[in-house]
Design a protein around this motif. Structure first.
Motif, short mmCIF file in Angstrom:
data_model
loop_
_atom_site.label_atom_id
_atom_site.label_comp_id
_atom_site.label_asym_id
_atom_site.label_seq_id
_atom_site.Cartn_x
_atom_site.Cartn_y
_atom_site.Cartn_z
N ALA A 293 -107.11 -65.52 -1.74
CA ALA A 293 -107.16 -64.53 -0.77
C ALA A 293 -106.11 -64.79 0.25
O ALA A 293 -105.37 -63.78 0.63
CB ALA A 293 -108.41 -64.74 -0.06
N ILE A 294 -106.02 -66.16 0.71
CA ILE A 294 -104.68 -66.23 1.48
C ILE A 294 -103.34 -65.97 0.89
O ILE A 294 -102.59 -65.54 1.60
CB ILE A 294 -104.84 -67.97 1.85
N ALA A 295 -103.13 -66.35 -0.30
CA ALA A 295 -101.94 -65.80 -1.07
C ALA A 295 -101.56 -64.42 -1.06
O ALA A 295 -100.42 -64.14 -0.95
CB ALA A 295 -101.95 -66.48 -2.46
N ALA A 296 -102.51 -63.51 -1.19
CA ALA A 296 -102.29 -62.42 -0.93
C ALA A 296 -101.50 -61.92 0.20
O ALA A 296 -100.82 -60.94 0.57
CB ALA A 296 -103.57 -61.45 -1.10
N MET A 297 -102.09 -62.63 1.41
CA MET A 297 -101.18 -62.31 2.68
C MET A 297 -99.99 -62.96 2.70
O MET A 297 -98.90 -62.59 3.09
CB MET A 297 -102.15 -62.49 3.71
N ILE A 298 -99.97 -64.39 2.74
CA ILE A 298 -98.61 -65.15 2.76
C ILE A 298 -97.71 -65.06 1.94
O ILE A 298 -96.56 -64.82 2.01
CB ILE A 298 -99.03 -66.62 2.85
N GLY A 299 -98.10 -64.48 0.61
CA GLY A 299 -96.94 -64.13 -0.43
C GLY A 299 -96.37 -62.99 0.02
O GLY A 299 -95.04 -62.84 -0.22
N VAL A 300 -97.08 -61.90 0.70
CA VAL A 300 -96.31 -60.58 1.09
C VAL A 300 -95.49 -60.78 2.53
O VAL A 300 -94.71 -60.03 2.84
CB VAL A 300 -97.18 -59.44 1.16
N GLN A 301 -95.94 -61.76 3.18
CA GLN A 301 -95.42 -61.83 4.84
C GLN A 301 -94.01 -62.17 4.68
O GLN A 301 -93.49 -61.35 5.48
CB GLN A 301 -96.14 -63.26 5.21
N PRO A 302 -93.10 -62.78 4.04
CA PRO A 302 -91.73 -62.72 4.21
C PRO A 302 -91.08 -61.29 4.15
O PRO A 302 -90.27 -61.03 5.07
CB PRO A 302 -91.23 -63.69 3.10
N SER A 303 -91.50 -60.69 3.11
CA SER A 303 -90.55 -59.22 3.02
C SER A 303 -91.26 -58.49 4.03
O SER A 303 -90.54 -57.68 4.68
CB SER A 303 -91.00 -58.95 1.54
N TYR A 304 -92.47 -58.40 4.28
CA TYR A 304 -93.20 -57.59 5.09
C TYR A 304 -92.58 -57.54 6.54
O TYR A 304 -92.06 -56.86 7.37
CB TYR A 304 -94.74 -57.76 5.10
N PHE A 305 -92.58 -58.88 7.08
CA PHE A 305 -92.23 -59.17 8.33
C PHE A 305 -90.68 -58.88 8.39
O PHE A 305 -90.00 -58.37 9.43
CB PHE A 305 -92.38 -60.64 8.71
N SER A 306 -89.83 -59.24 7.48
CA SER A 306 -88.47 -59.04 7.50
C SER A 306 -88.15 -57.66 7.80
O SER A 306 -87.02 -57.15 8.34
CB SER A 306 -87.73 -59.94 6.43
N GLU A 307 -88.71 -56.65 7.13
CA GLU A 307 -88.80 -55.30 7.05
C GLU A 307 -89.10 -54.57 8.27
O GLU A 307 -88.99 -53.54 8.60
CB GLU A 307 -89.46 -54.57 6.06
N LEU A 308 -89.79 -55.30 9.34
CA LEU A 308 -90.11 -54.78 10.61
C LEU A 308 -88.97 -54.95 11.73
O LEU A 308 -89.00 -54.07 12.90
CB LEU A 308 -91.19 -55.69 11.08
N PHE A 309 -87.97 -55.67 11.61
CA PHE A 309 -86.86 -55.93 12.51
C PHE A 309 -85.39 -55.48 11.89
O PHE A 309 -85.21 -55.69 10.63
CB PHE A 309 -86.93 -57.04 12.95
N SER A 310 -84.67 -55.05 12.80
CA SER A 310 -83.05 -55.04 12.32
C SER A 310 -82.33 -56.33 12.37
O SER A 310 -82.89 -57.33 13.03
CB SER A 310 -82.44 -54.02 13.27
N THR A 311 -81.24 -56.30 11.70
CA THR A 311 -80.56 -57.49 11.49
C THR A 311 -80.16 -58.47 12.70
O THR A 311 -80.69 -59.75 12.76
CB THR A 311 -79.35 -57.22 10.74
N GLY A 312 -79.88 -57.76 13.60
CA GLY A 312 -79.16 -58.57 14.73
C GLY A 312 -80.64 -59.27 15.67
O GLY A 312 -80.10 -60.27 16.49
N THR A 313 -81.61 -58.83 15.35
CA THR A 313 -82.67 -59.39 16.12
C THR A 313 -83.69 -59.82 15.20
O THR A 313 -84.92 -60.32 15.68
CB THR A 313 -83.32 -58.32 17.17
N ARG A 314 -83.56 -60.02 13.97
CA ARG A 314 -84.62 -60.01 12.94
C ARG A 314 -85.06 -61.68 13.16
O ARG A 314 -86.38 -61.83 12.95
CB ARG A 314 -84.09 -60.05 11.57
N TYR A 315 -84.24 -62.67 13.20
CA TYR A 315 -84.92 -64.09 13.22
C TYR A 315 -85.90 -64.34 14.56
O TYR A 315 -86.81 -64.51 14.40
CB TYR A 315 -83.47 -65.13 13.34
N SER A 316 -85.31 -63.62 15.78
CA SER A 316 -86.13 -63.74 16.83
C SER A 316 -87.46 -62.80 16.87
O SER A 316 -88.67 -63.38 17.27
CB SER A 316 -85.14 -63.48 18.18
N GLY A 317 -87.17 -61.86 16.40
CA GLY A 317 -88.51 -61.06 16.12
C GLY A 317 -89.62 -61.34 15.30
O GLY A 317 -90.70 -61.62 15.75
#
Length: 453
Positions: free
Chosen positions: A344-368
């Motif tokens: 159950a945890i894997a279904a969330m953590i496995g998707v997190q990297p792509s999901y989160f990176s797609e929420l922010f634009s490049t110049g503020t992505r690391y901070s966001g």
């Protein structure tokens, strides 16, 4: 797609993914080492108590929580470095800080030797560990997401999460091996060996990251005029995305540390041997590592939101059965509890990297990413083992802890149901879309072209 990626073969992608996984594994070995050791031994070494037998463990896990409280600060500091000076510079700094503090933990005198100075130094080092961990996650993710094609981002980025899981496995194996080798001396000095071994891990990690190139996304962005204050910019342009990311983290962060850390406390409470518990955690995390990749690939096909939603629902359904299986004392039942919980945890953590990176634009992505990820980690991940142990000490029953787990999962479920779709998801993609439309980076264009949910 970036020209660099188009002209390189698949071996370039393999190098990036391998370097990210190896670096994450070595750094998170250090961070998880304290969490596991706190549940096993640190309470009696640094926080001796003549009262309730769980009081020392609660104090040690409070140190765990303090480390989590420092994660947002580290996320902001290293996120700023990552957005201004590059992902590689931030990751080199986080690894150096993490390796040095973990090694120093292995040298600390016990409470019996140094008195109150001993736990104070331990907590200080844990704060520094937390700051390093707060900056690590986002950089480890971006090393992959800003170097790979959009249509495979979910699959390839999920490997960064496997690095975290393997770091936990490595730390658990190190403690188990130290306990087997030192026997009765484990409590006196054997527990120190895995901490001191971080010196070797630090050298290997620095070698790996020194030979790692910068991401194509940041290289493209660095030719433009970036935000002088990435934090201010992310709060101005992406406040809704930050709050959404925080809500997404409640289910997996809270449940992860109940399953990984508090479960050792609960298992000992109901009479399960530490060996059974450690190996159940190791097997669970190995399954977790495989399933993260499976769910990451699935998210490329059906979208991030449905997969994440399935994980949150699974956590709600499994919260009580997890402890009921633990209560049986059966080794097979305990292993089953851990394995299903980690799926159950894997279904969330496995998707997190792509999901989160797609929420922010490049110049503020690391901070966001760091802000949303680490603020929630501090609350849900940092406090859940402490609160769970306190509930066990006061009630002697697992039901309040199961309800705590369900409550954290419901925060994520509500966010996914009511705030991830429709207008909110479109708004999440708009900053990257505008950046690409105005001549922004190729990496931003890739993000804009990928469905957020």
């Amino acid at each position: 797609m970036p020209r660099k990626f188009m002209t390189e073969d698949a071996s370039a992608t393999r190098r990036v993914v391998t370097a990210s996984v190896a670096g994450n594994m070595l750094e998170w070995y250090d961070f998880f080492l304290y969490t596991t050791a706190a549940a096993m031994v640190l309470g009696s070494v640094f926080f001796p108590s003549e009262g309730h037998p769980l009081l020392g463990t609660i104090a040690a896990l409070a140190g765990h929580a303090v480390g989590f409280a420092a994660r947002p600060i580290g996320g902001l500091v290293f996120g700023h470095i990552g957005d201004r000076r590059g992902r590689k510079a931030a990751l080199m700094a986080t690894l150096s800080l993490m390796g040095g503090t973990t090694f120093c933990m292995g040298l600390l005198p016990s409470y019996d030797t140094a008195g109150i100075i001993s736990p104070l130094l331990l907590v200080l080092l844990r704060v520094l560990q937390g700051a390093a961990a707060g900056g690590e996650w986002g950089g480890g993710v971006l090393i992959i997401t800003e170097n790979v094609p959009a249509d495979r981002r979910g699959f390839l980025a999920s490997f960064s999460s496997t690095g975290m899981a393997l770091g936990f496995v490595l730390s658990s194996l190190a403690l188990w091996l130290a306990e087997q080798v030192t026997g009765d001396a484990f409590l006196a000095w054997g527990w120190r060996l895995p901490f001191l071994a971080s010196a070797l891990i630090f050298v290997v990690g620095i070698y790996i990251r020194r030979n790692l190139g910068e991401t194509t996304g940041f290289e493209a962005k660095s030719t433009e005029s970036g935000a002088r204050s990435p934090l201010r910019e992310v709060l101005r342009r992406h406040p809704r995305q930050v709050l959404f990311a925080m809500a997404l983290r409640f289910a997996d962060s809270g449940a992860s540390y109940i399953f990984m850390s508090f479960s050792l406390v609960y298992g000992a409470y109901v009479g399960i041997s530490s060996t059974v518990l450690l190996w159940a955690g190791i097997v669970g995390m190995l399954v977790d590592s495989v399933m993260m990749v499976v769910f990451g690939r699935l998210s490329d096909r059906v979208g991030r939101r449905p997969v994440y939603l399935g994980g949150a629902i699974g956590m709600i359904v499994w919260a009580a059965p997890f402890f009921l299986l633990m209560d049986t004392g059966s080794t097979a039942a305990v292993w089953l509890a851990f394995v299903v919980g980690h799926i159950a945890i894997a279904a969330m953590i496995g998707v997190q990297p792509s999901y989160f990176s797609e929420l922010f634009s490049t110049g503020t992505r690391y901070s966001g990413m760091a802000l949303g990820h680490e603020l929630s980690s501090a609350v849900a991940g940092g406090l859940s083992p402490v609160v769970a142990t306190a509930l066990l000490a006061s009630t002697g029953h697992f039901l309040p802890i199961a309800l705590l787990t369900v409550g954290m999962a419901l925060v994520t479920l509500v966010a996914l149901v009511f705030f991830a779709g429709g207008r909110t998801a479109q708004e999440a993609a708009e900053p990257a879309t505008r950046e690409a439309a105005s001549g922004g980076t190729a990496a931003a264009q890739e993000v804009a072209d990928t469905p957020v949910a």
